[in-house]
Motif scaffolding. Structure first.
Motif, mmCIF file in Angstrom:
data_model
loop_
_atom_site.group_PDB
_atom_site.id
_atom_site.type_symbol
_atom_site.label_atom_id
_atom_site.label_comp_id
_atom_site.label_asym_id
_atom_site.label_seq_id
_atom_site.Cartn_x
_atom_site.Cartn_y
_atom_site.Cartn_z
ATOM 1 N N UNK A 195 51.018 49.705 27.397
ATOM 2 C CA UNK A 195 50.110 49.055 26.457
ATOM 3 C C UNK A 195 50.650 47.688 26.066
ATOM 4 N N UNK A 196 51.938 47.628 25.782
ATOM 5 C CA UNK A 196 52.568 46.356 25.405
ATOM 6 C C UNK A 196 52.449 45.349 26.543
ATOM 7 N N UNK A 197 52.680 45.799 27.763
ATOM 8 C CA UNK A 197 52.609 44.901 28.914
ATOM 9 C C UNK A 197 51.199 44.339 29.106
ATOM 10 N N UNK A 198 50.188 45.198 28.962
ATOM 11 C CA UNK A 198 48.805 44.740 29.102
ATOM 12 C C UNK A 198 48.450 43.769 27.978
ATOM 13 N N UNK A 199 48.898 44.078 26.765
ATOM 14 C CA UNK A 199 48.625 43.180 25.639
ATOM 15 C C UNK A 199 49.206 41.791 25.894
ATOM 16 N N UNK A 235 48.212 36.018 27.595
ATOM 17 C CA UNK A 235 48.467 34.905 28.521
ATOM 18 C C UNK A 235 47.214 34.486 29.278
ATOM 19 N N UNK A 236 46.121 35.205 29.045
ATOM 20 C CA UNK A 236 44.876 34.864 29.707
ATOM 21 C C UNK A 236 44.748 35.393 31.117
ATOM 22 N N UNK A 237 45.577 36.352 31.492
ATOM 23 C CA UNK A 237 45.510 36.912 32.836
ATOM 24 C C UNK A 237 44.343 37.890 32.947
ATOM 25 N N UNK A 238 43.733 37.989 34.126
ATOM 26 C CA UNK A 238 42.581 38.897 34.311
ATOM 27 C C UNK A 238 43.016 40.348 34.454
ATOM 28 N N UNK A 239 43.555 40.892 33.358
ATOM 29 C CA UNK A 239 44.108 42.241 33.335
ATOM 30 C C UNK A 239 43.325 43.074 32.324
ATOM 31 N N UNK A 240 42.955 44.284 32.710
ATOM 32 C CA UNK A 240 42.259 45.206 31.815
ATOM 33 C C UNK A 240 42.807 46.607 32.043
ATOM 34 N N UNK A 283 41.754 46.466 20.490
ATOM 35 C CA UNK A 283 41.005 45.877 21.582
ATOM 36 C C UNK A 283 41.814 45.554 22.816
ATOM 37 N N UNK A 284 43.047 46.046 22.889
ATOM 38 C CA UNK A 284 43.856 45.867 24.099
ATOM 39 C C UNK A 284 43.305 46.771 25.205
#
Length: 432
Positions: free
Chosen positions: A245-249, A254-259, A303-304
């Motif tokens: 969760x921390x990594x995705x947040x 950073x604006x990366x296209x990660x979900x 909302x992460x």
């Protein structure tokens, strides 16, 4: 299937209409003409309309589940498109993205075409294939993702087998970026995943080999670095650990296209559910610690984590009623998705609109499909549910062929009363 010849108009009258995609939450009517949303608001009844009374019910977009195993082709004794879509309809789900670990693997046009044809013949909700990232899910040779996307694949994944080779994953992200395809990763470092449940106090007490949280977070960390390098779109399936969760947040900041997505069983249960060696509590990734569960709840609240998906994984009795470590991973979840997720609302984790968004417009946008909304002009995929109706989950009465529910016997609140796909009623609660 879901595109019948419709000549009648339907008025859904007097419900609490919630459309998270457009911030709507009000008592209103919904007019459906020829399977399409014609109007939403305070509408006048006409004699030509068939009326569905919705007073006391929530009227929402049909749910979108972006992580479902329908098992067809190859394992129809566990589930098939007919039974799986009936289960979806009973759960208020009108669109499912089906994973590629079929037999044969959904890695070429012939298998994708077969799934689509079977869905047209026997499905009662919309079925969107997810294609494999690598041929045979072997993690070595990339599939023709461009061709598969044009054939109807809405995303790509090797599902239960992570793409563990960093070079292959880099190439997949680079290739998929050319046509903005979404890659869904089962984030797991195989060399750290030899156990059968979460590694912790409970696994030690039960004498079962554990899987550390790092098995997930190490892979998520690596993949996010590759996203930063390539710019490819990346989605973490069934997130289960605090570190991930921390990594995705951080990646999203950073604006990366990660979900990412979370399942109802991971945000509502912990590894303590394994006590008693209940194989219906065995899944991959495993149920984690209380700390991990709290991180998932926080991720949803902040909302992460933007998607709730079931990872509906049907298994027959023969593969589940064995020693814990030998049992197949996975649980069914389509018919319990809504009531278990509504616990988030009652516990103050999310508003009802935000909760529904995680099961409708958010996954629809990630997959690039025009559903998950009650917008005028869109297909009338609608769920009506009673948010206050209490019932006890009974796996034996479920529409799915398999009965491996980790929520069997759980008292829940919130019951689907009707589900419509393109204006056609595909499920009505018969008071079971």
């Amino acid at each position: 299937m879901y595109n019948p010849s419709l000549t009648e108009s339907i008025l859904i009258r007097g419900g609490r209409v919630i459309d998270p995609a457009h911030g709507r939450d009000e008592t209103a009517d919904v007019l459906i003409v020829d399977g399409v949303i014609q109007a939403v608001g305070r509408l006048e009844f006409t004699a030509q309309c068939r009326v569905i009374e919705a007073e006391g019910l929530v009227v929402a977009p049909g749910l979108v589940d972006m992580h479902v195993h329908l098992r067809e082709p190859g394992q129809e004794y566990k589930e098939d498109i007919a039974s799986g879509t009936r289960a979806a309809a009973a759960g208020g789900v009108t669109s499912v993205a089906c994973m590629p670990n079929t037999q044969p693997v959904a890695d070429d046009l012939s298998v994708i075409g077969y799934i689509q044809e079977r869905a047209r013949q026997s499905g009662v909700v919309r079925v969107f294939p997810v294609g494999a990232i690598t041929k045979g899910l072997q993690g070595q040779v990339l599939t023709e993702m461009g061709l598969l996307q044009r054939a109807g694949c809405v995303a790509f994944s090797d599902d239960g087998r992570p793409v563990s080779d960093s070079g292959v994953m880099r190439k997949a992200l680079e290739y998929s970026r050319m046509f903005s395809a979404l890659l869904i990763q089962h984030a797991e470092e195989p060399s750290l995943s030899g156990g059968c449940m979460h590694e912790g106090i409970v696994s030690s007490r039960l004498g079962l080999p554990g899987i550390p949280s790092e098995s997930e977070s190490v892979m998520v960390d690596r993949d996010i670095r590759l996203v930063a390098l390539t710019g490819g779109r990346y989605h973490v399936a069934h997130l289960s650990t605090r570190q991930a969760v921390v990594a995705v947040e951080q990646a999203r900041r950073q604006g990366l296209p990660v979900s990412c997505e979370v399942t109802p069983h991971h945000f509502s249960l912990t590894d303590e559910a394994v006590i008693g060696y209940d194989t219906d509590a065995k899944m991959s990734p495993p149920l984690r610690s209380t700390t991990d569960r709290q991180a998932l709840l926080d991720g949803l609240a902040q909302g992460v984590i933007t998607v709730i998906a079931t990872d509906h994984a049907p298994h027959d009795e023969e593969n589940k009623r064995v020693e814990f470590c030998r049992a197949a991973n996975g649980v069914i979840g389509l018919e319990t998705l809504l009531p278990v997720s509504l616990e988030l609302v009652r516990d103050g984790v999310m508003s009802l609109s935000a909760c529904l968004a995680a099961m409708s417009c958010h996954p629809a946008r990630l997959l690039g499909i025009p559903h998950g909304t009650l917008e005028v002009g869109r297909a009338a995929d609608v769920v009506l549910f009673d948010p206050e109706e209490s019932w006890i989950v009974d796996a034996r009465q479920m529409q799915s062929k398999s009965k491996n529910s980790c929520f069997h016997g759980r008292r829940v609140k919130g019951r689907v009363k009707q589900t419509l796909v393109a204006g056609r009623v595909v499920y009505t609660d018969e008071g079971r």
